[in-house]
Write an enzyme that holds these catalytic residues in place. Sequence first.
Site, PDB file in Angstrom:
ATOM      1  N   GLU A  58       0.869  -1.172   0.000  1.00  0.00           N
ATOM      2  CA  GLU A  58       0.000   0.000   0.000  1.00  0.00           C
ATOM      3  C   GLU A  58       0.907   1.224   0.000  1.00  0.00           C
ATOM      4  OE1 GLU A  58      -2.727   0.364   3.322  1.00  0.00           O
ATOM      5  OE2 GLU A  58      -3.542   2.223   2.490  1.00  0.00           O
TER       6      GLU A  58
ATOM      7  N   ARG B 188       5.491 -12.955   9.638  1.00  0.00           N
ATOM      8  CA  ARG B 188       6.169 -11.719   9.265  1.00  0.00           C
ATOM      9  C   ARG B 188       7.524 -11.648   9.964  1.00  0.00           C
ATOM     10  NH1 ARG B 188       2.520  -8.001   9.357  1.00  0.00           N
ATOM     11  NH2 ARG B 188       3.795  -6.164   9.626  1.00  0.00           N
TER      12      ARG B 188
ATOM     13  N   LYS C 185       4.610   0.624   9.647  1.00  0.00           N
ATOM     14  CA  LYS C 185       4.632   1.939   9.013  1.00  0.00           C
ATOM     15  C   LYS C 185       4.071   3.011   9.942  1.00  0.00           C
ATOM     16  CE  LYS C 185       3.137   0.139   5.020  1.00  0.00           C
ATOM     17  NZ  LYS C 185       2.515   0.045   3.708  1.00  0.00           N
TER      18      LYS C 185
HETATM   19  P1  ATP Z   1       3.027  -2.388   8.192  1.00  0.00           P
HETATM   20  O1  ATP Z   1       2.530  -3.455   9.121  1.00  0.00           O
HETATM   21  O2  ATP Z   1       4.457  -2.079   8.337  1.00  0.00           O
HETATM   22  O3  ATP Z   1       2.188  -1.177   8.155  1.00  0.00           O
HETATM   23  P2  ATP Z   1       1.662  -3.435   5.950  1.00  0.00           P
HETATM   24  O4  ATP Z   1       1.423  -4.879   6.030  1.00  0.00           O
HETATM   25  O5  ATP Z   1       0.527  -2.543   6.245  1.00  0.00           O
HETATM   26  O6  ATP Z   1       2.952  -3.063   6.774  1.00  0.00           O
HETATM   27  P3  ATP Z   1       1.694  -3.360   3.114  1.00  0.00           P
HETATM   28  O7  ATP Z   1       2.132  -2.266   2.236  1.00  0.00           O
HETATM   29  O8  ATP Z   1       0.262  -3.696   3.146  1.00  0.00           O
HETATM   30  O9  ATP Z   1       2.219  -3.004   4.549  1.00  0.00           O
HETATM   31  O10 ATP Z   1       2.562  -4.656   2.870  1.00  0.00           O
HETATM   32  C1  ATP Z   1       2.897  -5.170   1.621  1.00  0.00           C
HETATM   33  C2  ATP Z   1       3.282  -6.607   1.770  1.00  0.00           C
HETATM   34  O11 ATP Z   1       4.404  -6.748   2.649  1.00  0.00           O
HETATM   35  C3  ATP Z   1       2.171  -7.421   2.372  1.00  0.00           C
HETATM   36  O12 ATP Z   1       2.036  -8.610   1.630  1.00  0.00           O
HETATM   37  C4  ATP Z   1       2.626  -7.689   3.774  1.00  0.00           C
HETATM   38  O13 ATP Z   1       2.111  -8.895   4.249  1.00  0.00           O
HETATM   39  C5  ATP Z   1       4.139  -7.713   3.637  1.00  0.00           C
HETATM   40  N1  ATP Z   1       4.773  -7.331   4.900  1.00  0.00           N
HETATM   41  C6  ATP Z   1       4.572  -6.226   5.631  1.00  0.00           C
HETATM   42  N2  ATP Z   1       5.304  -6.247   6.766  1.00  0.00           N
HETATM   43  C7  ATP Z   1       5.993  -7.412   6.752  1.00  0.00           C
HETATM   44  C8  ATP Z   1       6.932  -8.034   7.651  1.00  0.00           C
HETATM   45  N3  ATP Z   1       7.293  -7.461   8.800  1.00  0.00           N
HETATM   46  N4  ATP Z   1       7.435  -9.235   7.307  1.00  0.00           N
HETATM   47  C9  ATP Z   1       7.092  -9.818   6.149  1.00  0.00           C
HETATM   48  N5  ATP Z   1       6.224  -9.295   5.264  1.00  0.00           N
HETATM   49  C10 ATP Z   1       5.673  -8.107   5.559  1.00  0.00           C
HETATM   50 MG    MG Z   2      -1.325  -3.348   4.958  1.00  0.00          MG
END
Ligand code: ATP
Ligand code: MG
Length: 566
Positions: A37, A263, A273
């Site tokens: 995102e 994760r 984020k």
């Molecule tokens: P955050 O939790 O940091 O806000 P998010 O999951 O909201 O991250 P996205 O932009 O939606 O961020 O993530 C894009 C992809 O990265 C998704 O498939 C998510 O599952 C993966 N992702 C995010 N954080 C991690 C992590 N700590 N380890 C592995 N994969 C991750």
């Molecule tokens: Mg997300």
Amino acid sequence: MADNNSTPKPSNFIRDIIIRDLESGKHDTVITRFPPEPNGFLHIGHAKSICLNFGLAQEFNGRCHLRFDDTNPTKEAKEYVDAIMEDVSWLGYQWGEHLYYASDYFEKFYEYAVQLIEKGKAFVCDLTPEEIREYRGTLTEPGKESPYRERSVQENLDLFRRMRAGEFREGERVLRAKIDMSSGNLNMRDPVIYRIMHVPHHRTGDKWCIYPMYDFAHCLSDAIEGITHSICTLEFEDHRPLYDWFLDQLKTPCHPQQIEFARLNLSYTVLSKRKLIQLVDQGVVDGWDDPRMPTISGIRRRGFPPSAIREFCHRIGVAKKDSVVDVALLEHCVRDELNRTAPRRLAVLNPLKVVIENYPEEQEEELDAVNNPEDPSYGTRKIPFCREIFIERTDFMENPPKKFYRMAVGQEVRLRYAYIVTCTDLIKDPETGEVVELRCKYDPETRGGNTPDGRRVRGTIHWVSARHGFNAEVRLYDRLFKDPNPGKGGQDFMDSINPDSLEIKKGCILEPSLMDAEPGSIWQFERQGYFCVDTRYSAPGRPVFNRSVQLRDSWAKIEKRLKQKG
Ligand code: ATP
Ligand code: MG
């Protein structure tokens, strides 16, 4: 992209699923996607997902899509889209022509929503957001059906069209799936699939005032793109039934399989984020790319090479159970890579002047120095030497303990690539008592550090010519958090910030050849660590250096302890 130094790729349960699907003929190719995102910069956790998705596609000759999951216009921006593309490329992965935006599917999503309404599987609900929450029930209590649940298909179609046309205020109405208010899975209790938001979108502008929810948009985006394996993190496990429900109800080109993995969590680090934005907004760091940030851009500015990040992602593996990875492993991977690739230089961070009394004032010479003992192809360079040099203040002791083999009065020490010198005297600041200068004698027979008569000189220290070296700023970084688990047990993670995470050293004296070091280039300062020319604060002829990692490796010790524990 070559990963010539990576350890053999261990298998994992996702890879095994893919192998099985290819063998059974369920799929004849692998199509994965990385779906960020664009509401912030990518971090090292995202790198794990990128390496996994792009890595699998690469291994099985399939492809991986880069898809911006841009369905929530309030927090998203083009700035983030650009940064994400730069970061994924920098990590060494190419999406080629497969760049997608969920916002490009808005019209299709709308048609799918209409399809659901026509099947009697979605309805427009007039409950307020608070009421919807109240009606939802809890884990132990079933939910209550909305009084609007039995609206006719005709009425729903009409209201949904008018939602799109902008006839209603935000929060006035939503479109919901009609599933099961008594489901044990809260996600299945008539989830909202469209909401009204009178907010312009960074790509579609004012075209839309209704926006789809993640669960609806995500599975459909996957299906539209023909994704075979939709890999996501564990928190989406409970959303899988909904993912499958939408795809079962709707006529989509295919039905991708959602697979969840744990994760990445890293010690001494926050990876969310929301928290990273807080660090940026409150000025704890100087931006998303501050070298202390666990963002890809921060890591890049710090001087961590992309191959080291990929190697780290291989080594942590892919599991179905959450755990915390020691940040020392990441640093270990960086050190390992830089040891092989970083050219060596001499640099004095805490200078102490040394005058070599028997070296003629006007004399100068050039000595040969090895650029990389790990790789002869790096060759040698010349370093200038003269009567006055700087050494590291910590390499001298006035009252040395027994096993101190560096500089001390009356003791021989080798100057790296130069001569053996003996300290004869020291000069102190009469007021502070601080040692401000050392006097030495050199042995002209020992050029290049040789000891022709075979005498034993145990210590070798680095130095820089006072006449030729130049003054530079060097930034030393420590962990951003004091606590291995910042914010644990409901504490505010901001309370764990390490106040000494940045030390700016001015007046460091560096070997002249570093004067023209390119922004982004990475060097080993002998005996100190790896340093990268900062891309923001450097100017031509005036590089500023960031310390990437120290030479000392704490990982080897940790690994040994882990092995002992079994
Ligand atoms: P955050 O939790 O940091 O806000 P998010 O999951 O909201 O991250 P996205 O932009 O939606 O961020 O993530 C894009 C992809 O990265 C998704 O498939 C998510 O599952 C993966 N992702 C995010 N954080 C991690 C992590 N700590 N380890 C592995 N994969 C991750
Ligand atoms: Mg997300």
